[in-house]
Write an enzyme that holds these catalytic residues in place. Structure first.
Site, PDB file in Angstrom:
ATOM      1  N   ASP A 163      -1.844  -5.057   4.285  1.00  0.00           N
ATOM      2  CA  ASP A 163      -3.220  -4.567   4.252  1.00  0.00           C
ATOM      3  C   ASP A 163      -4.240  -5.478   3.579  1.00  0.00           C
ATOM      4  OD1 ASP A 163      -1.245  -2.426   4.550  1.00  0.00           O
ATOM      5  OD2 ASP A 163      -2.972  -1.136   4.724  1.00  0.00           O
TER       6      ASP A 163
ATOM      7  N   SER B  81      -6.307   5.199   5.030  1.00  0.00           N
ATOM      8  CA  SER B  81      -5.382   4.334   5.739  1.00  0.00           C
ATOM      9  C   SER B  81      -5.780   4.304   7.208  1.00  0.00           C
ATOM     10  CB  SER B  81      -3.959   4.868   5.596  1.00  0.00           C
ATOM     11  OG  SER B  81      -3.103   4.262   6.547  1.00  0.00           O
TER      12      SER B  81
ATOM     13  N   ASP C  89       0.823  -1.211   0.000  1.00  0.00           N
ATOM     14  CA  ASP C  89       0.000   0.000   0.000  1.00  0.00           C
ATOM     15  C   ASP C  89       0.857   1.261   0.000  1.00  0.00           C
ATOM     16  OD1 ASP C  89      -3.213  -0.447   1.305  1.00  0.00           O
ATOM     17  OD2 ASP C  89      -1.876  -2.089   0.805  1.00  0.00           O
TER      18      ASP C  89
ATOM     19  N   GLU D 297      -7.014   4.829  -1.313  1.00  0.00           N
ATOM     20  CA  GLU D 297      -6.908   5.486  -0.013  1.00  0.00           C
ATOM     21  C   GLU D 297      -6.586   6.967  -0.194  1.00  0.00           C
ATOM     22  OE1 GLU D 297      -5.259   1.845   2.799  1.00  0.00           O
ATOM     23  OE2 GLU D 297      -3.878   3.390   2.127  1.00  0.00           O
TER      24      GLU D 297
END
Length: 563
Positions: free
Chosen positions: A124, A475, A82, A449
């Site tokens: 994630d 996030s 991520d 995000e």
């Protein structure tokens, strides 16, 4: 002895064809005919710092499997970072990668008739994708994490982490720090391997793996470089063999009651808002008749927040682990939990909690008792209103109390990049509500995000005087007043699509309200003039995902048609 799936292709004179292929790789008759075949789904890669130690972790798992009487067979699983994908087109692929991870594990396990699985991952979308696969397959399975990273150099009053770089950029752009100070952080915020050292989505999902009963007690937060990480990996290899022999499958562990425990723990630790998406997806794969959003709404008002770590406090994940981690949290809130649920130890949760031995003293600055919490309500809130007819998700546990109710003027942007340029360019001022739309599961696509945008607001000193709302997500490390997961999303004609600059927007994360303060007649007129945008991707995986992904309210899953 239990009949294992692998026996169908590995035992008897008719199985010589299959055994010969295994023997080409060096396996012996003993390994093939007398032991359960335990798959190790290993997401090791040198692209993701949270996974670079999984090659070593896998060796400890293998040793545990052989000690436990099984045969270890290892295969690779993709893992995207991520952090490296933040702020550019790469982020479009991150959430959709969850579905690929789940599908690929299913393919390997079923094609090779594996008897059980050990799932190795830390970050994630990898952890939830693996749990989804376990729920779909419904075979014995256990999760082993790589562990969180150590904290970096002290910056802005706490140990730094990856997010400190983004905050520092905002500070540098507003003249608060020098370029030398900004540049120096690059070498000091991430001192070694592991999942990022804050309670983002990665560590939240590791915590919830433990709350679901799918990893060994205490296994979620052991630091990546601590020797306990290898001991737990070894013990997990042994434990999965017992699960296979006792025929304790994933759906016997990941039950509706275990899911409720995970929702409660999310609230108690103020975990990442992405937990709502991922628990919804796991429930779907386990074929539970459960609405996860309803559970979050139900338990928000009666689950106190009893743990505070970064981004809600200065403490990092190593400090959380030393304070007792998830075992301490669950012990402190056990009266709110279903204690009779089965776990991957082969024992119910209450036995695990009774038997757990803590290695470090308590720290009530990090984990409070239930009768003296940080707050009386949970750290995750579900919002509704004329801007979020289905839902929006916020995180009161990471929002300053002065912003729990916020009213401001809309500044509207049709992409993450547009908003970030405006923030760094000084176009956002006190009292603004930054609106970022067309970033949902379909419109993004991939529901990116808005991590950078929030960090830039923080760095420019606007985190307590502005808000940000989006049909994208955040996030787990973001703080400040924000609402994400707004559904229906703008690309599907949700109300976010017709917001205009200067509109008044009200946010209430306590009573769960998100409203556009514009007359109904004007809203109706704007919808009459709205046109659905063209898809941003017309080829490849994202073109497929943008067509078949569901809304955030359903977990942004790829939904199969019912017969």
């Amino acid at each position: 002895m239990s009949k294992f799936k692998s026996e169908d292709i590995l035992q008897g004179e008719g199985s010589a064809f299959y055994r010969s292929l295994y023997k080409a790789m060096g396996y012996s008759n003993d390994e093939l005919e007398k032991r359960p075949m335990i798959g190790i789904a290993n997401s090791w890669t040198t692209l993701v710092p949270g996974h670079t130690n999984l090659k070593q972790v896998a060796e400890s798992v293998k040793n545990g499997i052989y000690r436990g009487g099984g045969t270890a067979v290892e295969f690779g699983v993709i893992a995207a970072c991520d952090g490296i994908a933040q702020g550019h087109d790469g982020m479009h692929f991150i959430l959709p990668s969850r579905e690929l991870i789940c599908d690929s594990i299913e393919v390997q396990a079923r094609a090779h008739r594996l008897d059980a699985l050990v799932l190795l991952g830390s970050c994630d979308k990898i952890v939830p994708g693996m749990l989804m696969a376990a729920a779909r397959l419904d075979i014995p399975a256990i999760m082993v994490h790589g562990g969180p990273m150590a904290g970096g150099v002290v910056f802005d009053g706490r140990k730094s982490d990856l997010t400190s770089i983004s905050e520092a950029r905002g500070m540098y752009s507003s003249g608060k720090i020098s370029f030398d100070q900004y540049e120096t952080l690059e070498d000091t915020v991430c001192p070694g391997c592991g999942s990022c050292s804050f309670l983002g989505t990665a560590n939240t999902m590791c915590c919830l793996t433990e709350a679901l009963g799918m990893c060994l007690p205490g296994g979620a937060l052991i630091p990546a470089v601590h020797s306990d990480r290898m001991r737990t990996a070894f013990a997990s290899g042994m434990a999965v063999c017992e699960l296979a022999r006792k025929e304790i499958t994933s759906r016997q562990v990941m039950t509706p009651e275990a899911l409720e425990n995970a929702v409660r723990v999310t609230m108690a630790i103020s975990g990442s808002t992405n937990a709502v998406l991922h628990l919804s997806a796991i429930a779907n794969e386990a074929q539970m008749d459960v609405n996860v959003l309803d559970l979050f709404s139900k338990y928000n008002t009666n689950t106190p927040q009893i743990a505070k770590v970064n981004p809600a406090a200065k403490w990092d994940m190593e400090a959380f682990w030393q304070a007792g981690g998830i075992p301490r949290v669950m012990q402190n809130m056990r009266t709110l939990l279903h204690e009779d649920v089965m776990t991957c130890t082969g024992l119910p949760l209450n036995r695990n909690l009774d038997d757990y031995k803590f290695k470090f003293p308590e720290n009530d600055e990090i984990i409070k008792p239930l009768d003296a919490p940080f707050g009386q309500t949970g750290g995750i809130a579900v919002l509704q209103g004329n801007l979020a007819p289905k839902t929006g998700i916020s995180k009161p546990g990471a929002i300053d109390p002065s912003q729990h109710r916020f009213k401001g003027t809309a500044k509207v942007y049709n992409s993450e990049e547009e908003a970030e340029e405006a923030i760094l360019g000084g176009k956002i001022v006190d009292g603004d509500v930054v609106v970022i739309r067309y970033e949902g599961p379909k419109g993004g696509p991939g529901m990116r995000e808005m991590f950078m945008a929030m960090k830039y607001l923080y760095g420019r000193g606007l985190s307590k005087t502005t808000a940000l709302i989006t049909d994208g997500r955040f996030s787990g490390t973001n703080n400040g007043c924000f609402v994400g997961h707004i559904s229906p999303e703008a690309a599907e004609g949700g109300p976010l699509a017709i917001v205009e600059d200067g509109d008044l927007i009200s946010i209430d994360v306590i009573d769960g309200k998100l409203n556009l303060e514009v007359p109904e007649e004007e809203i109706k007129r704007r919808f009459e003039n709205w046109k659905k945008p063209k898809r941003k991707f017309t080829t490849g995986y994202l073109e497929l995902y943008s067509r078949v992904a569901t809304s955030a309210a359903e977990g942004a899953i790829i939904k199969r048609e019912a017969e």
